[in-house]
Design an enzyme around this catalytic site. Structure first.
Site, mmCIF file in Angstrom:
data_model
loop_
_atom_site.group_PDB
_atom_site.id
_atom_site.type_symbol
_atom_site.label_atom_id
_atom_site.label_comp_id
_atom_site.label_asym_id
_atom_site.label_seq_id
_atom_site.Cartn_x
_atom_site.Cartn_y
_atom_site.Cartn_z
ATOM 1 N N THR A 287 7.294 0.793 -0.978
ATOM 2 C CA THR A 287 6.619 0.172 -2.121
ATOM 3 C C THR A 287 6.791 1.003 -3.384
ATOM 4 O O THR A 287 6.900 2.241 -3.314
ATOM 5 C CB THR A 287 5.107 0.031 -1.823
ATOM 6 O OG1 THR A 287 4.412 -0.255 -3.037
ATOM 7 C CG2 THR A 287 4.510 1.301 -1.232
ATOM 8 N N TYR B 153 -2.930 3.894 0.257
ATOM 9 C CA TYR B 153 -1.883 2.943 0.652
ATOM 10 C C TYR B 153 -0.496 3.488 0.298
ATOM 11 O O TYR B 153 0.398 3.560 1.158
ATOM 12 C CB TYR B 153 -2.116 1.585 -0.033
ATOM 13 C CG TYR B 153 -0.928 0.666 0.076
ATOM 14 C CD1 TYR B 153 -0.568 0.111 1.295
ATOM 15 C CD2 TYR B 153 -0.129 0.386 -1.039
ATOM 16 C CE1 TYR B 153 0.553 -0.705 1.407
ATOM 17 C CE2 TYR B 153 0.982 -0.429 -0.937
ATOM 18 C CZ TYR B 153 1.327 -0.964 0.290
ATOM 19 O OH TYR B 153 2.438 -1.755 0.391
ATOM 20 N N ASN C 211 6.659 -6.385 -7.303
ATOM 21 C CA ASN C 211 5.609 -7.368 -7.002
ATOM 22 C C ASN C 211 6.162 -8.602 -6.293
ATOM 23 O O ASN C 211 6.678 -9.514 -6.946
ATOM 24 C CB ASN C 211 4.884 -7.763 -8.284
ATOM 25 C CG ASN C 211 3.973 -6.652 -8.771
ATOM 26 O OD1 ASN C 211 4.443 -5.562 -9.087
ATOM 27 N ND2 ASN C 211 2.684 -6.902 -8.792
ATOM 28 N N HIS D 232 -3.689 -10.987 -5.114
ATOM 29 C CA HIS D 232 -2.529 -10.943 -6.014
ATOM 30 C C HIS D 232 -2.637 -11.944 -7.158
ATOM 31 O O HIS D 232 -3.218 -13.019 -7.008
ATOM 32 C CB HIS D 232 -1.240 -11.188 -5.222
ATOM 33 C CG HIS D 232 -0.961 -10.081 -4.262
ATOM 34 N ND1 HIS D 232 -1.018 -10.245 -2.905
ATOM 35 C CD2 HIS D 232 -0.674 -8.780 -4.480
ATOM 36 C CE1 HIS D 232 -0.758 -9.082 -2.323
ATOM 37 N NE2 HIS D 232 -0.546 -8.180 -3.250
ATOM 38 N N ARG E 245 -8.690 -2.601 -13.882
ATOM 39 C CA ARG E 245 -8.910 -2.293 -12.462
ATOM 40 C C ARG E 245 -8.472 -0.839 -12.248
ATOM 41 O O ARG E 245 -7.336 -0.493 -12.619
ATOM 42 C CB ARG E 245 -8.070 -3.253 -11.610
ATOM 43 C CG ARG E 245 -8.240 -3.105 -10.127
ATOM 44 C CD ARG E 245 -7.538 -4.223 -9.356
ATOM 45 N NE ARG E 245 -6.084 -4.204 -9.487
ATOM 46 C CZ ARG E 245 -5.271 -5.041 -8.873
ATOM 47 N NH1 ARG E 245 -5.765 -6.005 -8.096
ATOM 48 N NH2 ARG E 245 -3.965 -4.971 -9.045
ATOM 49 N N ASP F 91 -4.547 0.930 -11.873
ATOM 50 C CA ASP F 91 -3.429 0.082 -12.309
ATOM 51 C C ASP F 91 -2.652 0.748 -13.445
ATOM 52 O O ASP F 91 -3.182 0.905 -14.549
ATOM 53 C CB ASP F 91 -3.954 -1.267 -12.844
ATOM 54 C CG ASP F 91 -4.106 -2.314 -11.767
ATOM 55 O OD1 ASP F 91 -3.532 -2.141 -10.673
ATOM 56 O OD2 ASP F 91 -4.788 -3.330 -12.028
#
Ligand code: UDP
Length: 334
Positions: free
Chosen positions: A121, A145, A174, A193, A286, A289
């Protein structure tokens, strides 16, 4: 000559199920191993694909599968992917995403299976120091994560040295969109998402989409991301597998379009595609981000011959809308 067998963990999940369809169409014998914790039985639609329900850490089950099939390689999707949850429950992520694959790798080593395609990722990079992100950008993930995935990349590096495991760690940007023929698509519960949430807001399933932050240092103040169509991701996995089976070296590469699109732009495109107003609320940022994430996708082209075929978000939103407009509303029966 018989078909080549491939083990796909997490093949009943979002990106996994699209890849399984492509592998099947390309003539591979696919065995899916999925716990069905987040995956869907009905996402595995080809009758010739064997769906085995179980865990990546189940050594006896894996041993049986490797005894039954001569796998030319493994594509490993199975993982948890809720960034926020990983902050609150890191051990769940380190257990499932980092520790469980050790068993899979041990069984691969025992059976001398040395080709491994791994879902990594862009979250392994953390806050970008420069853009677009190239693969040699420092990897300083901010969430458990991202760390849980980066640790697997390190483990794969060491397995390459120790027993010649060749791996492709594919760093997704994404993932978005659904299959062009509308037969499978994205069905996350809970959904976090942007694109599916925007479309749920259009359908009135949620009251509105909350834009997380309008004060970012970007042209319109909202975050910029690189949205990559799930079928383009699928084709990258196929090419990565072929590269490894053909004796190619291990590779770590970005899978993105190289095109950045803002949250506001996504909402504008969704308005055009659906012909309906998107109810929007502007909210706070958030945590965690980054303002701007965009891939430099050139390495994947150079090494795998892969390039995104859809570079604007329109086709992601169109295919997602097609899937969500079906009578099932974008939900698999099981
Ligand atoms: N986003 C948003 N509202 C939402 C969900 C996401 O504004 O309800 C934004 C988020 O801040 C990010 C972008 O949309 O800039 C994509 O978020 P998503 O969770 O889809 O993917 P991520 O980039 O976090 O992997």
């Amino acid at each position: 000559m018989g078909k080549k067998s491939v083990l796909v963990t997490g093949g009943a999940g979002y990106i996994g199920s699209h890849t399984v369809r492509l592998l099947n169409a390309e003539g591979y014998q696919v065995v899916v191993l999925d716990s069905l914790v987040y995956g869907h039985r009905d996402a595995v639609i080809d009758p010739s694909v064997e769906l085995v329900i179980g865990a990546v850490g189940d050594r006896d089950l894996l041993t049986r599968l490797f005894e039954e099939h001569q796998f030319v390689g493994v594509i490993h999707f199975a993982a948890y992917a809720y960034v926020g949850e990983s902050v609150n429950d890191p051990l769940k992520y380190y257990r499932n995403n980092t520790a469980e694959p050790l068993t899979l790798l041990e069984v691969m080593s025992a059976f001398e299976c040395r080709s491994f395609v791994f879902s990594s990722t862009c979250a392994t990079y953390g806050e970008p120091e420069r853009l677009p992100l190239t693969e040699d950008h420092p990897q300083k993930p901010v969430s458990p994560y991202g760390k849980s995935k980066l640790m697997v990349e390190w483990i794969l590096d060491d397995c390459d040295v120790a027993w010649d495991l060749k791996s492709a760690a594919l760093r997704y940007f994404n993932a978005s969109g659904c299959s062009t023929d509308g037969l499978i698509g994205e069905d996350h519960q809970p959904e976090t998402h942007l694109i599916p949430l925007v479309l749920q807001a259009v359908k009135g399933e949620i009251p509105e989409i909350t834009v997380f932050g309008t004060d970012y240092p970007t042209d319109d103040g909202t975050c910029i991301r690189d949205y990559i169509h799930v079928e383009d991701l699928a084709s990258a996995h196929l090419l990565a597998l072929k590269h490894l089976i053909a004796g190619g070296d291990s590779v770590r590469c970005n899978l993105g379009t190289g095109v950045g699109i803002s949250v506001k732009e996504i909402i504008d495109i969704a308005t055009e595609v659906t012909g309906k107003q998107v109810p929007v609320k502007f909210g706070d940022r958030r945590p965690g981000d980054p303002a701007h994430l965009v891939a430099d996708p050139r390495l994947a082209k150079e090494i795998l011959g892969w390039e995104a075929t859809r570079k604007d978000a329109r086709s992601m939103i169109e295919t997602a809308w097609q899937w969500m407009s079906k009578p099932h509303g974008g939900r698999f029966p099981s």
